[in-house]
Write an enzyme that holds these catalytic residues in place. Structure first.
Site, PDB file in Angstrom:
ATOM      1  N   THR A  27       0.860  -1.178   0.000  1.00  0.00           N
ATOM      2  CA  THR A  27       0.000   0.000   0.000  1.00  0.00           C
ATOM      3  C   THR A  27       0.898   1.229   0.000  1.00  0.00           C
ATOM      4  OG1 THR A  27      -2.045   0.959   0.877  1.00  0.00           O
ATOM      5  CG2 THR A  27      -0.389   0.297   2.501  1.00  0.00           C
ATOM      6  N   CYS A  37      -3.083   7.539   7.876  1.00  0.00           N
ATOM      7  CA  CYS A  37      -3.651   6.189   7.769  1.00  0.00           C
ATOM      8  C   CYS A  37      -2.656   5.174   8.334  1.00  0.00           C
ATOM      9  CB  CYS A  37      -3.940   5.836   6.316  1.00  0.00           C
ATOM     10  SG  CYS A  37      -5.228   6.826   5.533  1.00  0.00           S
ATOM     11  N   HIS A  74      -5.659  -1.133   4.850  1.00  0.00           N
ATOM     12  CA  HIS A  74      -5.244   0.280   4.877  1.00  0.00           C
ATOM     13  C   HIS A  74      -6.410   1.076   5.460  1.00  0.00           C
ATOM     14  CE1 HIS A  74      -3.262   3.780   2.467  1.00  0.00           C
ATOM     15  NE2 HIS A  74      -4.080   4.295   3.365  1.00  0.00           N
TER      16      HIS A  74
END
Length: 163
Positions: free
Chosen positions: A23, A29, A46
């Site tokens: 990711t 995040c 994620h």
């Protein structure tokens, strides 16, 4: 030959050896990587926010730490993974914006709140957290290898490292 499977924002993927999940651009995040090393199966979610205000909304499960991690574990178990063998590594949770008006602003500290929620959820689900690269003020891109559980963290600010 290894394939790299990309995980978007508010998304989750599960792969088996020899594949890698990745990711990109984790800021506030958090990327949660969980592996069952015996089955050589791993997942990456994620997440964007700590708690899901509407857990019944199946479309938003992976946006939140609480529902995203739990759902990923359920799906890994359906693929033959065993919870007691699962371990986790996490990255992200940075403080990307300095908010000058309020040091405790929810905008400014969302990364920290995400990390707290991720750790709490992992503990509640009895998944051992064995490594982390969280906080500070820079973005990260991560690659999680299903064959050995290595998490490669890449950033412009700090270079590359394997945890």
């Amino acid at each position: 030959m290894k394939n790299t499977v990309n995980v978007g924002i508010s998304d989750m993927k599960i792969v088996s050896a020899p594949d890698v999940v990745a990711t990109y651009a984790l800021g506030s995040c958090v990327g949660i990587c969980i592996i069952d090393k015996i089955s050589q199966t791993c997942g990456l979610v994620h997440i964007m926010l700590p708690q899901n205000p509407n857990p019944a909304d199946a479309k938003a499960l992976f946006k939140y730490a609480d529902t995203g991690i739990e759902e990923m574990i359920k799906q890994m178990e359906k693929k033959g993974c065993v919870r007691v063998r699962m371990t986790a590594k996490i990255a992200g949770g940075a403080k990307m914006f300095e908010v000058s008006d309020d040091k405790n602003s929810t905008i400014g500290n969302i990364g920290e709140r995400n990390v707290v929620a991720v750790k709490s959820t992992l503990q509640k689900l009895k998944i051992k957290l064995i490594a982390e690269d969280v906080g500070l003020n820079y973005g990260r891109t991560i690659f999680f290898d299903s064959t050995n559980g290595e998490l490669t963290v890449k950033s412009f600010a700090k270079g590359n490292k394997v945890i």
